[in-house]
Every structure is written in structure tokens, then in C-alpha cells.
Design an enzyme around this catalytic site. Sequence first.
Site, PDB file in Angstrom:
ATOM      1  N   LEU A 100      22.688   7.011   0.365  1.00 55.03           N
ATOM      2  CA  LEU A 100      22.563   5.760   1.676  1.00 55.03           C
ATOM      3  C   LEU A 100      24.398   7.444   1.618  1.00 55.03           C
ATOM      4  O   LEU A 100      23.387   7.625   3.183  1.00 55.03           O
ATOM      5  CB  LEU A 100      23.423   5.586   1.104  1.00 55.03           C
ATOM      6  CG  LEU A 100      24.192   3.833   1.838  1.00 55.03           C
ATOM      7  CD1 LEU A 100      22.429   3.306   2.586  1.00 55.03           C
ATOM      8  CD2 LEU A 100      24.994   2.911   1.003  1.00 55.03           C
ATOM      9  N   GLU A 101      24.404   7.614   0.807  1.00 58.84           N
ATOM     10  CA  GLU A 101      26.171   8.605   1.514  1.00 58.84           C
ATOM     11  C   GLU A 101      25.529   9.771   2.584  1.00 58.84           C
ATOM     12  O   GLU A 101      25.741  10.460   3.462  1.00 58.84           O
ATOM     13  CB  GLU A 101      26.102   9.401   0.015  1.00 58.84           C
ATOM     14  CG  GLU A 101      27.512   8.026   0.168  1.00 58.84           C
ATOM     15  CD  GLU A 101      27.373   9.131  -1.585  1.00 58.84           C
ATOM     16  OE1 GLU A 101      27.996   7.994  -1.761  1.00 58.84           O
ATOM     17  OE2 GLU A 101      27.082   9.002  -2.768  1.00 58.84           O
ATOM     18  N   LEU A 102      24.151  10.233   2.077  1.00 56.42           N
ATOM     19  CA  LEU A 102      22.834  11.393   2.840  1.00 56.42           C
ATOM     20  C   LEU A 102      22.960  11.215   4.314  1.00 56.42           C
ATOM     21  O   LEU A 102      23.008  11.517   5.591  1.00 56.42           O
ATOM     22  CB  LEU A 102      22.284  12.110   1.965  1.00 56.42           C
ATOM     23  CG  LEU A 102      21.427  12.953   2.944  1.00 56.42           C
ATOM     24  CD1 LEU A 102      22.610  13.905   2.886  1.00 56.42           C
ATOM     25  CD2 LEU A 102      20.247  13.140   1.958  1.00 56.42           C
TER      26      LEU A 102
END
Length: 620
Positions: A500-502
Site C-alpha cells: 500500500l505504501e509503495l
Amino acid sequence: MASFISTLLFLFLMGGASPAGGQSSELTEPMCYDWGESSEAGVSVLEGESGWLSCPLFSHPSVYNYTSTQSAGHTLFWYRLLQGQDLEEPITSSSRLSKDRERLWLQPATSDDTGQYICMLRNKSSCSKIAMRLTVLRPDEVVRGVDCEPPVAVAATSEYIGLQGGKRLDCPDLQDAAKMADGEPTVTWYHVRRELSMCRQYPFWNNERQQNGASLRFYVMLDSYQGLYFCTVHYQRRGKMLNFTRSINVTAIYPPTVPKYPSILRPPKDLVSPVKPGSKVRLNCTGHFPIIRPDAVPEIWWTVDGKTLDKLADQRFSQTTRQVDYDRGDRFMENVLLIQDFQSEDLNKEFNCSVKNERGFETRRVQLREDVWLPSVELGCGLGVTLLLMLLLFVVYHVFWLELLLLYRSWFGTDERHTDDKEYDVYISYARNSEEEQFVLSTLRRVLENELGYSVCIFDRDSLPGGTITDETLSFVARSRRLLVVVSPGYASQGSQALLELKAGIDGMALGGHLRVILVQYKPVQRHSWVRELRRARVALALVRWQGDKSRELTSRFWKRLRVELPVRRVGREEEEEEEEGGNKEAVLMRLHSQNSTNSQTGLISNTVKDPQKVLNCAS
Ligand SMILES: *[C@@H]1O[C@H](CO)[C@@H](O)[C@H](O)[C@H]1NC(C)=O
Ligand SMILES: *[C@@H]1O[C@H](CO)[C@@H](O)[C@H](O)[C@H]1NC(C)=O
Ligand SMILES: *[C@@H]1O[C@H](CO)[C@@H](O)[C@H](O)[C@H]1NC(C)=O
Ligand SMILES: *[C@@H]1O[C@H](CO)[C@@H](O)[C@H](O)[C@H]1NC(C)=O
Ligand SMILES: *[C@@H]1O[C@H](CO)[C@@H](O)[C@H](O)[C@H]1NC(C)=O
Ligand SMILES: *[C@@H]1O[C@H](CO)[C@@H](O)[C@H](O)[C@H]1NC(C)=O
């Protein structure tokens, strides 16, 4: 020859007493002084032609003068040495073989006449004899330039005629024949141009060359009238027709009306020749010698300080002269002065080349200067230094480019805090429950926050019970300037927080949200184990590798590279004043540039978290 003459002279003055003879031989025949064979007096005659032998004793009239020897009671005898025998056979005069003063005539010569002949000069008290060789050639034995030219047994004589000028050619030996002849001899002329294989008997094409009695008269000399002229003398003697042929090499020369002063063609007047001390130096001089007399010897020589080389007597100097060109009698002579091991002080000497003939003299000094070859050395040195400098710069750049970049940024980089409204400098994304988690929490975060002064956000799942992770993650990433992705084998597996962060980071970067993604690799990872998003992004992203213990120090490449990727944190005076307590940041930066701070740096990394609020801020 000189010794021959002096010995002859000595004998003559001593009263003709031969060394072998002696005074006591008054009554008997004197022993005869034998001069051996005279090589110069050798004679060639063509078979069937008339010819003669001339006693070589009289070839130097100052020694033996025929007239004076006759008055001293001498008689000249001729002998022939028969082939293979020692016997000297006296020659009896006949109509064919006849004596005339110092000559023995053969009218005509036959092939049998070939052999050695001796002439002996004798009076009661003295005697001298000398031998010579007669060769009777068959016409086919004569070497001819062109087949059509008449055979001649005697070498050609030379005649030089000025262009446009006139001259009378007389057949050589004609006067001798005239004395023998019963009537007037007649002469037939031929012109042979060997280079054109052309033979022509008189009369020639036009009347610029006309036969005048026995002689051939040139009225207007042209280049094309050069060549060999043959003349055959016919005469009658005692009812016999006799003949002989001679040749004359006629050359056109510049007429006497053109100036005949010698001149120096080279070196030119104002030429300054460079010379290298310590080397062999050749000085060339070329002189032009207009023809005055064909036999005149042109003089061309060098002087050093006014002295000829003979007077100078220095082994280092020598000269050689040769003829380099010939043009219608004019000669071009070259004299090369060779100076072995040229010395610097020779530069001060006066080197003059001089030419001289009957009409004039010219001298010219050659100007010498030291061959300045320093510029090339300097140039070479300069080039070398430049190359070295460039190499040095190249090396410096490659070794210290990170430092240079950091230095540059610290001076000219803009602080992003002034241009955006973001909250965090760095958002760290990593695989949870992995080796990397420890690295992130204990090393990365601590150094970034405490030592480098960045605000760091780490999303802590545990601190958000019940919240919508997705929204919060996106919001945190959006509020960060950098997304620091710590890649590991399990990173961003499907459905994880890290994925998700990526995605948020890559999207944020793609949409121009003032967000940049940085990859940090803690341990070597196989590229194919990365998720697709990461693999694609890798192409455009910087990857900073942790190199184990080597990277622990703040001065290591890892931290420098990371700092280059992170926002600028310049330590300006303003900040210094603002953050008096946080002054240790500057100290850290200072230490970053110093090389010998191993201990203190390691100590710094293990410092305790000073400002834990920031982490809490992010996670709350
Ligand atoms: C022979 O000749 C020499 C010179 O060559 C002369 O001095 C001498 O008197 C001559 N002898 C006689 C006998 O004439
Ligand atoms: C010269 O004389 C010889 C002998 O008589 C004769 O064979 C020859 O042809 C003559 N040469 C010339 C050029 O007349
Ligand atoms: C030879 O001697 C005579 C008389 O002594 C003299 O007249 C004549 O000039 C001399 N010839 C030469 C060629 O010297
Ligand atoms: C004739 O004379 C010229 C100039 O002296 C020389 O070059 C040439 O070889 C001579 N020719 C012969 C056939 O001797
Ligand atoms: C001088 O002459 C020599 C030999 O002829 C030649 O090799 C050399 O190049 C000449 N030097 C100059 C400066 O013309
Ligand atoms: C050398 O030549 C120069 C002219 O180039 C002349 O003035 C000088 O007198 C000459 N020196 C000698 C020694 O001949």
C-alpha cells in the site's frame, strides 16, 4: 710523373751518365738506361688507317728536346720487341714504316703491327730507352655509340662553341698528315647525334655549318648542332691512298657575352639557419660558375672566422665539393661544410662560403642561431601537466563526487520546508516482522532523526486499533517529502501494508505530488523476487545499499548517498540561532566531512532517541 722528370733531369745534367753505364765505358757501347714501358704513350690505331708512335722520351721537351739532342750527337733508334721473345728487333725503314723526327709512322697499320715498341736515344757516352705499346684495332673491335658512326681508334677531343656564335673546327692531326702527304689532304665530315641515333655526312641541312677547305665552319651555333663530329683525312703518299678518322665532341655553351661572374645561389642572403649544439651540422653552399674556359676549375670553399679549413686545422670541420648541375658549360658546385659535434661557442664564429673564378669573387656569411627546441618541450610539459590535472580532477570527481554534491547542495540547494506544506521529511516503508524491521527502528530512524535532524514517519499498525489503515497510510505518505522503501525478500507481498505504501509513493511521484521514492537495500535481494511495482520503479529510482559494518559510520558512503537523496538540511546562521539546543546537528555535519571520527560517529549512532515525539506524531 714528377719523379720521372726529375730523374731524367738529373741524368741529363750529370752528363747523361746512365746509372748502369759509367764513365769507364768510353770505348765500349754504353749500358742503356731503361725507363720501362710508358703507360701514357700507348697508342691505338685502326687497321688500314695511318698512324704513328711518338717516342715518350720527348714528351717533356725541357728534358729531351729533339733538336738539342741531335746537336749533342744523339741518334734515335726504334726497336720492336717480338711477341714472346726478349729479342729487340731493329726496325728498318720502309715506305710503310718510316721515321720522322721523334715519330715512327705506320702508313697504313696492319694487324701484325700490334706489340711493344722501344725507342732508344744514344750517343757515344750515354743511352736511354723507353718502351710503349701499339694496338691495332679491327673496325669491329671499336666501341661505337651508334652503328652508323665511323670507327675511331683515338678518343674524341672536345670543342665548346658559344650559342649563336661561330667557330672553325679543324680535324685533329690534319697537319701531321699534311707533312707526310704528297699533295693536299682532303677531309670528309660527319655529324653524329648519338641520342637520336643520327649520322649525317656533310653537306648538312643548311649553310649555318659549312666546310671551308679541310675545316668545318660554324656560323650560327645552336643546341641541335651539338654532338660528335667525325672527320676522315685522306691523303696520297707515294702513290698510296691513306686515311685516318678522328672525332670531336662539340658542346654548345653560353656565349662569352653573358656575364661570367660567379655567384652564390645558396644559402640565400638573409637566411638564418637553426643549428642544434651537440649535433652534426651540415652547411650547404651552392655556387654558379658561368663558363669562361672549359678547363677552368671552379673554386668554392668555406672559411671559419676568415680562415680556410687547412689553416684552421680543426678535426671537427671538413668539406666536400661536388658538381650538382651542368648547363651549357655553366657549372653548379655544392660545398657542404660538415661540423662534427657543434658547440655553442661555434655560434659566434663567422662561417663564410666563397666562390671564385677568373672574373670575380663572392663571399657570404651564413647566419646561425641556436635551434630553440624548448618550446616543444614546454608544450609537451604543459600538455602533460594539463592531462595530469584532468586525470586528477577525474579521479577526485569519481572518488569524492558524493562529498562534492553534498557540499554543493549545502551551499546552493533549496530547503523544501520553505516551499511546501508537508509535515514529514521521510516516510519509511518496510516489511514488518523481518530482519529489516530491526534495522529501520534502531538505525535508520535514529540516525535520520537524531543525527541528521529529519522528521521521520513510520506507520505503526499497532498504534491504530480500529482505524482505516488505507486512508491513514495514504495521508501519511502524501504528507511526506520522501518515501524510503527498505527492500527485502518479503517486501510488499500481496495485500500487505508495505504494498500500500509503495503504491501510494509511486502514485504520488507520478502525479507530481512533491514526493520522491528512495530504495534502501539492507541485505542483497534477488531482483526477481521483487514485486512488479518495485521492479518497474527501480529503473527510475535511486538504490542505496547498506554495506554492513562499513556503513555504520556517518561518514560512510551509505549515509552520504542517502543524504544526497533526502531533502536539503542546510545549517545556516538562522537555523543556528533558532535551534540553539539542536546545535549538535552542525557538529555532526562538520564531522561528516572529517575523516578521523570513527569512534565518535559510532557513538552517535548508538545515541538514545532524543525526540521521540516525532514518531508518535506520525503514528497518532
Ligand atoms: C752525349 O750526350 C750528352 C748529353 O746527353 C753530352 O753531354 C755528351 O757530350 C754526348 N757525348 C758525345 C760523345 O757527344
Ligand atoms: C681508309 O683506307 C682503308 C684502306 O685503304 C679503306 O679500307 C677504308 O675504307 C678507308 N676509309 C675511309 C673512311 O675512306
Ligand atoms: C729545343 O731546343 C731548340 C734549340 O736548343 C730550341 O730552339 C727549341 O725551342 C726547343 N724546343 C722546345 C720545345 O723546347
Ligand atoms: C661530350 O661532352 C659533354 C659535355 O662535356 C659530355 O656530357 C658528353 O658525355 C660528351 N660526349 C661524348 C660522346 O664524349
Ligand atoms: C645539405 O646537403 C646534404 C647533402 O647534399 C643534404 O642531405 C642536406 O639535406 C642539405 N641540407 C640543407 C639544409 O639543405
Ligand atoms: C663574410 O661574409 C660577409 C658578407 O656576408 C662579409 O661582410 C665578411 O667580410 C665576410 N668575412 C670574411 C672573413 O670573408
